[in-house]
Design a protein around this motif. Sequence first.
Motif, PDB file in Angstrom:
ATOM      1  N   LEU A  79      -9.683  11.076  -5.525  1.00 50.38           N
ATOM      2  CA  LEU A  79      -9.418  10.486  -4.214  1.00 50.38           C
ATOM      3  C   LEU A  79      -7.996  10.785  -3.763  1.00 50.38           C
ATOM      4  N   SER A  80      -7.857  11.121  -2.525  1.00 53.66           N
ATOM      5  CA  SER A  80      -6.538  11.283  -1.913  1.00 53.66           C
ATOM      6  C   SER A  80      -6.626  10.661  -0.532  1.00 53.66           C
ATOM      7  N   HIS A  81      -6.212   9.397  -0.453  1.00 51.86           N
ATOM      8  CA  HIS A  81      -6.376   8.666   0.800  1.00 51.86           C
ATOM      9  C   HIS A  81      -5.274   7.621   0.905  1.00 51.86           C
ATOM     10  N   PRO A  82      -4.730   7.413   2.094  1.00 44.54           N
ATOM     11  CA  PRO A  82      -3.616   6.458   2.242  1.00 44.54           C
ATOM     12  C   PRO A  82      -3.999   5.014   1.940  1.00 44.54           C
ATOM     13  N   ASN A  83      -5.291   4.702   1.876  1.00 47.47           N
ATOM     14  CA  ASN A  83      -5.703   3.328   1.579  1.00 47.47           C
ATOM     15  C   ASN A  83      -6.223   3.147   0.157  1.00 47.47           C
ATOM     16  N   VAL A  84      -5.933   4.122  -0.701  1.00 48.62           N
ATOM     17  CA  VAL A  84      -6.293   4.035  -2.114  1.00 48.62           C
ATOM     18  C   VAL A  84      -5.050   4.342  -2.935  1.00 48.62           C
ATOM     19  N   VAL A  85      -4.794   3.545  -3.950  1.00 45.60           N
ATOM     20  CA  VAL A  85      -3.645   3.796  -4.829  1.00 45.60           C
ATOM     21  C   VAL A  85      -3.797   5.171  -5.468  1.00 45.60           C
ATOM     22  N   THR A  86      -2.735   5.970  -5.406  1.00 43.96           N
ATOM     23  CA  THR A  86      -2.776   7.357  -5.876  1.00 43.96           C
ATOM     24  C   THR A  86      -2.525   7.453  -7.373  1.00 43.96           C
ATOM     25  N   ALA A 133     -11.730   1.950   5.202  1.00 43.29           N
ATOM     26  CA  ALA A 133     -11.340   3.362   5.151  1.00 43.29           C
ATOM     27  C   ALA A 133     -11.214   3.846   3.704  1.00 43.29           C
ATOM     28  N   GLY A 134     -10.598   3.031   2.848  1.00 47.24           N
ATOM     29  CA  GLY A 134     -10.467   3.406   1.448  1.00 47.24           C
ATOM     30  C   GLY A 134     -11.809   3.514   0.750  1.00 47.24           C
ATOM     31  N   LEU A 135     -12.715   2.567   1.024  1.00 46.48           N
ATOM     32  CA  LEU A 135     -14.038   2.611   0.406  1.00 46.48           C
ATOM     33  C   LEU A 135     -14.850   3.792   0.931  1.00 46.48           C
ATOM     34  N   GLU A 136     -14.683   4.120   2.202  1.00 48.80           N
ATOM     35  CA  GLU A 136     -15.359   5.300   2.750  1.00 48.80           C
ATOM     36  C   GLU A 136     -14.976   6.550   1.969  1.00 48.80           C
ATOM     37  N   ALA A 137     -13.688   6.713   1.721  1.00 49.87           N
ATOM     38  CA  ALA A 137     -13.226   7.880   0.971  1.00 49.87           C
ATOM     39  C   ALA A 137     -13.801   7.882  -0.443  1.00 49.87           C
ATOM     40  N   ALA A 138     -13.857   6.697  -1.067  1.00 46.83           N
ATOM     41  CA  ALA A 138     -14.415   6.612  -2.414  1.00 46.83           C
ATOM     42  C   ALA A 138     -15.894   6.970  -2.419  1.00 46.83           C
ATOM     43  N   HIS A 139     -16.643   6.434  -1.465  1.00 42.30           N
ATOM     44  CA  HIS A 139     -18.080   6.711  -1.417  1.00 42.30           C
ATOM     45  C   HIS A 139     -18.360   8.185  -1.141  1.00 42.30           C
ATOM     46  N   GLN A 140     -17.545   8.792  -0.300  1.00 41.19           N
ATOM     47  CA  GLN A 140     -17.729  10.227  -0.043  1.00 41.19           C
ATOM     48  C   GLN A 140     -17.480  11.063  -1.287  1.00 41.19           C
ATOM     49  N   ALA A 141     -16.653  10.535  -2.197  1.00 40.21           N
ATOM     50  CA  ALA A 141     -16.385  11.232  -3.461  1.00 40.21           C
ATOM     51  C   ALA A 141     -17.379  10.828  -4.551  1.00 40.21           C
ATOM     52  N   GLY A 142     -18.357   9.986  -4.196  1.00 37.73           N
ATOM     53  CA  GLY A 142     -19.350   9.568  -5.163  1.00 37.73           C
ATOM     54  C   GLY A 142     -18.926   8.410  -6.038  1.00 37.73           C
ATOM     55  N   ILE A 143     -17.889   7.663  -5.621  1.00 40.13           N
ATOM     56  CA  ILE A 143     -17.353   6.562  -6.425  1.00 40.13           C
ATOM     57  C   ILE A 143     -17.739   5.228  -5.801  1.00 40.13           C
ATOM     58  N   VAL A 144     -18.293   4.325  -6.614  1.00 41.70           N
ATOM     59  CA  VAL A 144     -18.557   2.949  -6.203  1.00 41.70           C
ATOM     60  C   VAL A 144     -17.557   2.059  -6.924  1.00 41.70           C
ATOM     61  N   ARG A 160       0.984  -1.555   4.857  1.00 42.99           N
ATOM     62  CA  ARG A 160      -0.126  -0.714   4.403  1.00 42.99           C
ATOM     63  C   ARG A 160      -1.121  -1.524   3.578  1.00 42.99           C
ATOM     64  N   ILE A 161      -2.385  -1.127   3.656  1.00 44.70           N
ATOM     65  CA  ILE A 161      -3.447  -1.744   2.862  1.00 44.70           C
ATOM     66  C   ILE A 161      -3.906  -0.730   1.821  1.00 44.70           C
ATOM     67  N   LYS A 162      -3.967  -1.155   0.568  1.00 45.48           N
ATOM     68  CA  LYS A 162      -4.385  -0.269  -0.516  1.00 45.48           C
ATOM     69  C   LYS A 162      -5.482  -0.944  -1.335  1.00 45.48           C
ATOM     70  N   VAL A 163      -6.526  -0.198  -1.645  1.00 46.48           N
ATOM     71  CA  VAL A 163      -7.553  -0.661  -2.571  1.00 46.48           C
ATOM     72  C   VAL A 163      -7.127  -0.249  -3.974  1.00 46.48           C
ATOM     73  N   SER A 164      -7.134  -1.203  -4.906  1.00 48.32           N
ATOM     74  CA  SER A 164      -6.654  -0.917  -6.255  1.00 48.32           C
ATOM     75  C   SER A 164      -7.715  -1.277  -7.286  1.00 48.32           C
ATOM     76  N   ASP A 165      -7.377  -1.012  -8.540  1.00 44.58           N
ATOM     77  CA  ASP A 165      -8.165  -1.404  -9.715  1.00 44.58           C
ATOM     78  C   ASP A 165      -9.592  -0.882  -9.663  1.00 44.58           C
ATOM     79  N   PHE A 166      -9.710   0.424  -9.897  1.00 46.55           N
ATOM     80  CA  PHE A 166     -11.028   1.049 -10.020  1.00 46.55           C
ATOM     81  C   PHE A 166     -11.487   1.022 -11.475  1.00 46.55           C
ATOM     82  N   GLY A 167     -11.004   0.016 -12.241  1.00 44.86           N
ATOM     83  CA  GLY A 167     -11.262  -0.019 -13.679  1.00 44.86           C
ATOM     84  C   GLY A 167     -12.725  -0.147 -14.049  1.00 44.86           C
ATOM     85  N   ILE A 168     -13.576  -0.735 -13.185  1.00 46.35           N
ATOM     86  CA  ILE A 168     -14.993  -0.811 -13.513  1.00 46.35           C
ATOM     87  C   ILE A 168     -15.816  -0.017 -12.508  1.00 46.35           C
TER      88      ILE A 168
END
Length: 565
Positions: A79-86, A133-144, A160-168
């Motif tokens: 993922l490379s998106h401004p609303n997802v922690v890089t 927006a962050g979840l859209e980018a994740a779903h397009q990459a096949g990530i739930v 800024r809004i960031k979605v974090s903790d993709f641990g599960i």
Amino acid sequence: MPANDNDDLAGAGRLIGDRYRLERELGGGAMGTVWAGTDELLRRPVAVKEVKLPPGMPDEEAAELRERALREARAIAVLSHPNVVTLYDVAREDGEPFVVMELVPSQSLAAILGEHGPLDDQQLAVIADGVAAGLEAAHQAGIVHRDVKPGNVLIGDDGRIKVSDFGISRNIAEHTITRTGILLGTPAFIAPEVAAGEGVHASADLWGLGATLFAAAEGRAPYDVGDDPLATVTEVVRGPVPRPTRTGPIGEIITALMVKDPTQRMPLTEVRRRVQRLLPEPGARPFAMLIDPEAPTVRVRTLVPPAPSTPQPKSPTLDVPSAAPLARDPGALPFELKDPPPRRRSPWAVAALAVAAVVLFAAACLGGFTATRVLAGEAVLPPRGTPPSATSPSAQGGNLRMAETADDAKHTAAPRGGRFTVLAPVGEGWQRFHSERTDVANSLVVSYVSPDGRTEIAVQRYGRYFGSGRDLDDYVAALPTVVGAGNQVQLESRTDTGDGLRLVYTTTLNPVVGVVGQPEQRSTAAQLVQRGDDLWVVRVTGPVDHARTNMRLLVQVAPSLDTSS
């Protein structure tokens, strides 16, 4: 920010992978600890997530925690998106993975709601747009993501809004690593189909977004049945969907996302379209008055000091234009990044350490066994002719296998400390839940629930409880709040155990409004103990006709609680 007094003991100053310097602890949870640090190669601030394996953890669980950390890295690496922690890197030190990520000066939405309560429509629109927006980018990459909740939404000090903790999180191309009997996700925000054990799809994140917006609009979680995570999950699956009191576009979006049929939930693109007219003007900072500038996770916006310069001998200078453009492809790095070489010990030192470890381990086992038997009021030695057993009577009949289990009870009001070990059921079908609650005070509950859902063994930590002037009597007086509004509680007995209180009480759980059913009575045996400023509660809850079994389990489990790790 001032460093934590325990940072030096906890590992501040360590250099990970010959590159990342840990500086101060930002927080943590069941997965481990998150550090603020510095990338000494690129001279930039980073966040480093350390996986901490409690002593004595079985190899299978340890391997799963490592894999879970790597799964988070794999998820956000695509993922490379401004609303997802890089994600920056995954480094290894002594064989353990360290996930290196973007350091975001921010506070979680959960922390802001706990401090300020419900948000206004403009603030909710910013959160809805950014998370969608962050979840859209994740779903397009096949990530739930699978665990969208206020604690995993970061609000930066710059808005800024960031979605974090993709641990599960789960890539739909991968197989799940969820172990039998462990439900991953937060009960109050989990999608009904996930709670029911069905397949996980991107639509589960739509429910999570709706539940998160519900909490931000109403100031409370959409589901929270007392202190019972299993009852909460049952209500998510079988109960009615709560309706927000907020009207207008925000209320409509929440209602359209929190639909039990996954196929009927509002798409993320439609969520973003509907909030557009509510968004503030560019440059506005709708959260400026809510962000605490003194919060540890905010006071990380510091310049990385330049590397000290050393005098260099004068040499002829080349006549190179100062504005020469950079090459498109700089080629391979002039050095190789690799794991640090293993330290070598002399054979005699290794042998001496091995002998010492065996002696200390044997002493610890003997001391722990003796203390447990004495505190439980039982003889140190078992009756003659009775073989030692690792089982206990269960409320369902038969024997219950118990083993020492390590976990973490950090929570919003007490993000430091909280690690513990306790005897817990390890039989197949038992489920483990983590839920953060606020009743008499903010707390974290780790619950072990039987396969039939009738018995719960729980460890609850109220961090910094006594530091606010509270005492054990305040907890007892607040039992009606602890068991949940609308339910009745009857205190049956109260015993002073020297280091705390032992309570027995009966709770009458009334049906949720709008659901046909009869009241249910449950019996709880609980042990309250003070450890420093923290209140720890170990309790066993089951049907009223199993009250004696509950007490026998409590007598075995409570003395095993170890919070010194």
